[in-house]
Write an enzyme that holds these catalytic residues in place. Structure first.
Site, mmCIF file in Angstrom:
data_model
loop_
_atom_site.group_PDB
_atom_site.id
_atom_site.type_symbol
_atom_site.label_atom_id
_atom_site.label_comp_id
_atom_site.label_asym_id
_atom_site.label_seq_id
_atom_site.Cartn_x
_atom_site.Cartn_y
_atom_site.Cartn_z
ATOM 1 C CD GLU A 158 -2.926 -1.060 2.356
ATOM 2 O OE1 GLU A 158 -2.735 -0.244 3.274
ATOM 3 O OE2 GLU A 158 -3.903 -1.812 2.317
ATOM 4 C CD GLU A 311 -3.695 -5.903 3.843
ATOM 5 O OE1 GLU A 311 -4.448 -5.101 4.427
ATOM 6 O OE2 GLU A 311 -2.455 -5.790 3.850
HETATM 7 C C1 BGC Z 1 -2.686 -2.791 6.062
HETATM 8 C C2 BGC Z 1 -2.719 -3.693 7.262
HETATM 9 C C3 BGC Z 1 -3.760 -3.207 8.241
HETATM 10 C C4 BGC Z 1 -5.106 -3.275 7.576
HETATM 11 C C5 BGC Z 1 -6.269 -2.855 8.444
HETATM 12 C C6 BGC Z 1 -4.030 -2.338 5.592
HETATM 13 O O1 BGC Z 1 -3.950 -0.978 5.346
HETATM 14 O O2 BGC Z 1 -1.929 -3.344 5.029
HETATM 15 O O3 BGC Z 1 -1.436 -3.729 7.825
HETATM 16 O O4 BGC Z 1 -3.740 -3.900 9.438
HETATM 17 O O5 BGC Z 1 -5.113 -2.443 6.443
HETATM 18 O O6 BGC Z 1 -6.153 -1.529 8.803
#
Ligand code: BGC
Length: 407
Positions: A158, A311
């Site tokens: 990110e 994610e």
């Molecule tokens: C990140 C994670 C974070 C998740 C939830 C993403 O921006 O890669 O490290 O825990 O979002 O906030």
């Protein structure tokens, strides 16, 4: 609606080193957590002791139907002083990656996930004069040592959020709030990504890709000023990154990370406005909007790269909400596939309840609960079994099929 995922679709969950390993004392984040008055009020401490428990953790994930896993290697451990690489740290990560292979899990390995060695931060971080060369040296060393065990390299996690949180909003290190530096850092990180792609190709067989967070950005009001501000932010947070990626030099695939819809308000001191009243929100106050995952996958597909969701998840104390979230968001992935988008896997954030940066340990993102006060005991939540039913069958309609044996 189509309910079946394609054959060979990868299923798993993601973590990052600093959020789970514990004791990352040579990093900028550790220092940020321990600076009086810092926006990060809690020490990451022992994390969830994944540094020592990775084998049992991978046993658990494999038993829950995961076929892939995303983790990061920690630069601050691997290069604790400039140019001084730790053979012991690299040997540790070899054992970690071997443990994934032994359990049949494909590996997504992030080279940089938010944390920097403190010495690198002291030299100006990403804005330091030799930042790109120093990062490249680290990447080359890691890939030469571990590359044969890596399936997918995630170069930089990110980059837009590194820039936004660290240089405009200021609640991640280095805690800067400066619109000029914000834009500068994003461009440096894009360059670092392209170099890491080339370095991956030189040292490993693994497939390199960028992993970007793609929020849905909506104007808080329908006036021209607000819409223009939304367009500016979208250009800076989304288009800058996606338009720079070309198959080949930009990588072999793209990781899409999606959490929320944001309302953009030029009059708000926090850039984003709170969600409209009545909108479902998470433990962190983030607006839940599943169709947004389909929208961002369709947008990301314009790069021409195959996509993985690297994610997607929800912070909640109520695990039934996580099951609902999974159902809606996996449905959105299927919708995108139905639109013709080439999505090849889904990695949930996160495998475990873990250290949520400036928010500490309060937010619960995990499929698996961790009781840090009871010997770090792991306990899969009902959502972990719901996820397993879909992962093992490839059929979203199995999500709630409790009591039915998985074929
Ligand atoms: C990140 C994670 C974070 C998740 C939830 C993403 O921006 O890669 O490290 O825990 O979002 O906030």
């Amino acid at each position: 609606m189509q309910l079946l995922f394609p054959d060979g679709f990868l299923w798993g969950a993601a973590t990052s080193a600093h959020q789970v390993e514990g004791g990352n004392v040579n990093s900028d984040w550790w220092r940020f957590e321990h600076t009086p008055g810092s926006p990060a009020g809690v020490s990451s401490g022992d994390g969830i002791d994944h540094l020592n428990r990775y084998r049992e953790d991978f046993d658990l994930l494999a038993s829950l139907g995961h076929t892939a896993h995303r983790l990061s290697v920690e630069w601050a451990r691997i290069e604790p002083a400039p140019g001084e690489f730790s053979d012991a740290a690299l040997a540790h990560y070899r054992r970690v990656l071997e443990a994934l292979r032994e359990r049949g899990l494909r590996s997504f390995v992030t080279l940089h996930h938010f944390t920097l060695p403190a010495w690198f931060a002291d030299r100006g971080g990403w804005l330091g004069p030799d930042a790109l060369a120093v990062f490249d040296r680290y990447c080359a060393r890691v890939l030469a040592a571990l590359g044969d065990l890596v399936d997918f390299v995630c170069t930089i996690n990110e980059p837009q959020m590194v820039a936004l949180h660290g240089y405009l909003e200021g609640y991640h290190p280095p805690g800067v709030t400066n619109a000029v530096l914000w834009k500068r850092v994003g461009r440096v990180l894009l360059e670092a990504h392209h170099r890491a792609v080339a370095t991956t190709r030189a040292h490993a067989d693994a497939a390199p890709g960028l992993v970007v967070q793609l929020p849905v950005l909506a104007p808080a009001r329908e006036d021209a000023v607000t819409r223009r501000y939304r367009d500016e932010l979208r250009a800076e947070i989304v288009d800058l990154y996606l338009d720079a990626l070309r198959p080949g030099a930009g990588g072999d695939w793209l990781g899409v990370q999606y959490y929320r819809k944001n309302w953009v308000d030029p009059a708000s001191p926090t850039i984003f406005a709170p969600p409209p009243p009545g909108f479902a929100t998470t433990q962190l106050g983030w607006a839940v909007y599943a169709d947004g995952l389909r929208e961002v996958l369709v947008r990301a597909a314009r790069t021409g790269l195959p996509l993985y969701v690297t994610e997607n998840g929800i912070a909640t104390e109520d695990d039934a909400e996580r099951v609902d979230y999974l159902e809606a968001h996996l449905g959105a992935v299927l919708d995108a596939i139905g639109d013709g988008v080439d999505v090849r896997g889904y990695l949930h954030w996160s495998a475990f309840d873990n250290f949520e940066w400036a928010e500490g340990y309060r937010p619960r993102f995990g499929l698996i609960a961790v009781d840090r006060a009871a010997g770090f005991r792991r306990e899969p939540k009902p959502s972990a079994y719901a996820f397993q039913r879909v992962a093992e069958s490839g059929d979203l309609s199995r999500l709630r099929a409790t009591g039915v044996a998985v074929a």
